[in-house]
Design an enzyme around this catalytic site. Structure first.
Site, mmCIF file in Angstrom:
data_model
loop_
_atom_site.group_PDB
_atom_site.id
_atom_site.type_symbol
_atom_site.label_atom_id
_atom_site.label_comp_id
_atom_site.label_asym_id
_atom_site.label_seq_id
_atom_site.Cartn_x
_atom_site.Cartn_y
_atom_site.Cartn_z
ATOM 1 C CD GLU A 155 -2.917 -0.993 0.049
ATOM 2 O OE1 GLU A 155 -3.352 0.129 -0.274
ATOM 3 O OE2 GLU A 155 -3.219 -2.039 -0.566
ATOM 4 C CG ASN A 228 -12.263 6.631 -3.449
ATOM 5 O OD1 ASN A 228 -13.003 5.782 -2.956
ATOM 6 N ND2 ASN A 228 -11.121 6.322 -4.039
ATOM 7 N NE ARG A 333 -47.159 17.127 -15.774
ATOM 8 C CZ ARG A 333 -48.123 17.626 -14.997
ATOM 9 N NH1 ARG A 333 -48.885 18.629 -15.446
ATOM 10 N NH2 ARG A 333 -48.322 17.135 -13.797
ATOM 11 C CG HIS A 363 -50.761 26.797 -32.211
ATOM 12 N ND1 HIS A 363 -49.850 26.888 -33.217
ATOM 13 C CD2 HIS A 363 -51.959 26.571 -32.809
ATOM 14 C CE1 HIS A 363 -50.450 26.729 -34.376
ATOM 15 N NE2 HIS A 363 -51.738 26.528 -34.160
ATOM 16 C CG ASN A 377 -57.525 21.161 -35.350
ATOM 17 O OD1 ASN A 377 -56.408 21.120 -35.839
ATOM 18 N ND2 ASN A 377 -58.056 22.285 -34.873
ATOM 19 N NE ARG A 440 -68.973 32.543 -29.543
ATOM 20 C CZ ARG A 440 -68.417 32.093 -30.660
ATOM 21 N NH1 ARG A 440 -67.311 31.360 -30.601
ATOM 22 N NH2 ARG A 440 -68.943 32.369 -31.838
#
EC number: 2.7.7.23
Length: 459
Positions: A155, A228, A333, A363, A377, A440
């Site tokens: 060693e 190490n 995801r 988009h 779509n 709407r």
């Protein structure tokens, strides 16, 4: 071929890592160091594999599972003491035992096989894997006799001036006659600077008993790198990264800038796929042929079909079909399944969704906890409103549906096959097949309102 066994030493504290994570569990190219070692030794036709654990034993056992047996070194008293903990499993076995450190993630099955072959051909009781380096400070030195045979291993801290000048070093990997190994371990003394029981002392014991001790000098010193501290960890990462990239390029993958491309050790990539700079491929990812990935794309634990393009986007734990276009700046995801010929455009987030063939969200959309049919779509700004602050709810969109821009689908809700949703709608009830849903406020135009307002302000 005689029986083969292996002992992996993985009980060290790893104090120089300065980390809460157990040393051998630090990842190199996405895989824990000790797992790299196990994966390589498992290619050697072993009858038994024993991993010696200490600090963090439970975590190592959880990582490796049933591919290894385990021995506990409760107190770290040196490498010989560590190997001796495997005696209850191996001491009575006939054969050859490989001993290797769990913090050497770069070692290959080919090098270990060459070591075992050298051991067999030499008729040795022990064979040491050595390397020659110009700056051997810190390593144990290989001391040979006048015939060139291994006499002993000294060693660094115990070496004299002459021995310190030796440049052939001990890499810490050995193979032994199994019974000779365990018979010698009881003869190892801790009379040294560190007060530890060194495994290299077994070499001198066997030599003094008249046994043959051989050595195999590897030309690939980088394989013997022991990790190490964080500096060595980064070195191992670079070497492994280059090795993985080279393997993929040899197999037909184009990597535009290998220095800026990161591929996990377990990833599989098909031929004629192109990886652009900044691409990071993690975990057990499988990418098909003729794909274009990047720049600046992260893919983790996912399956990507042939001829798919992913630009400047992130894909986690999902499956994408063939001829899919993703990005730029999309986020797919976990638990999403994307069909064939799908378009997932810029600033689109998809989570836990089945997205049918030939459907498009081009988009600025969020599609979560949804089932989207084929040929759908989704206009710019389409949102599945899946969370009420406590629970998540599912949106079902049938085949051939057209969702207008800036529409909210408040789950749980179903839009049946062929239905249209007018732009700007907030859908709270199911939409029948082939119906047009408008949800709407009606537009009201007030003539001359602006002039009247401005005149009023002036007065």
């Amino acid at each position: 071929m005689s029986n083969r066994f292996a002992v992996i030493l993985a009980a060290g504290k790893g104090t120089r890592m300065k980390s809460k994570l157990y040393k051998v569990l630090h990842p190199v190219c996405g895989k824990p160091m000790v797992q790299h070692v196990v994966d390589q030794v498992s290619q050697l036709g072993l009858q038994k594999l024993v991993t010696v654990v200490g600090h963090g034993a439970e975590m190592v056992q959880e990582q490796l599972g049933n591919v290894s047996e385990f021995a506990l070194q409760a107190e770290q008293l040196g490498t010989a003491h560590a190997v001796d903990q495997a005696a209850s499993v191996l001491a009575n076995e006939e054969g050859t035992t490989l001993v290797i450190c769990g913090d050497t993630p770069l070692i290959t099955a080919e090098t270990m096989e060459a070591l075992l072959q050298q051991h067999k051909e030499a008729g040795a009781m022990a064979t040491v894997l050595t390397a020659y380096i110009e700056e051997p400070a810190g390593y144990g030195r290989i001391v040979r006799n006048e015939n060139g045979h291994v006499e002993k291993i000294v060693e660094h801290k115990d070496a004299n001036e002459k021995e310190l000048a030796i440049k052939e070093i001990n890499t810490g990997t050995y193979c032994f006659d199994n019974k000779a190994l365990f018979a010698s371990l009881s003869k190892v003394s801790n009379d040294n600077v560190q007060g530890e029981y060194y495994l290299p002392d077994v070499i001198e014991i066997l030599k003094n008993e008249g046994h043959i001790v051989s050595a195999y000098q590897t030309e690939h010193f980088d394989e013997t790198l022991g990790v190490n501290d964080r500096v060595a960890l980064s070195q191992a990462e670079i070497i492994m990264k280059n090795r993985i990239n080279r393997k993929n390029m040899v197999n037909g993958v184009t990597i535009i800038d290998p220095s800026n491309t990161y591929i996990s050790a377990d990833a599989i990539i098909g031929s004629d796929t192109v990886l652009h700079p900044g691409t990071i491929i993690e975990g057990n990812t499988v990418i098909g042929s003729d794909c274009e990935i990047g720049p600046h794309t992260v893919i983790r634990d996912s399956e990507i079909g042939d001829r798919t393009t992913i630009r400047q986007s992130t894909v986690h734990d999902s499956k994408l079909g063939t001829e899919v276009s993703v990005g730029p700046f999309a986020h797919i995801r976990p638990d999403s399944v994307i069909g064939d010929e799908v378009r997932v455009g810029n600033f689109v987030e998809i989570k836990k969704t089945v997205f049918g063939n030939r459907s498009k969200a081009s988009h600025l959309s969020y599609i979560g906890d949804a089932q989207v049919g084929e040929d759908v779509n989704l206009g710019c700004g389409s949102i599945t409103v899946n969370y009420d602050g406590k629970n998540k709810f599912k949106t079902v969109i049938g085949n051939g549906v057209f969702i207008g821009c800036n529409s909210n689908l408040v789950a749980p809700v179903t839009v049946e096959d062929g239905a249209y949703v007018a732009a700007g709608s907030t859908i709270t009830e199911n939409v029948p097949s082939k119906a047009l849903s408008v949800a709407r406020a009606r537009q009201v135009n007030k003539e001359d309102y602006v002039d009247q307002l401005l005149n009023k302000k002036k007065s």
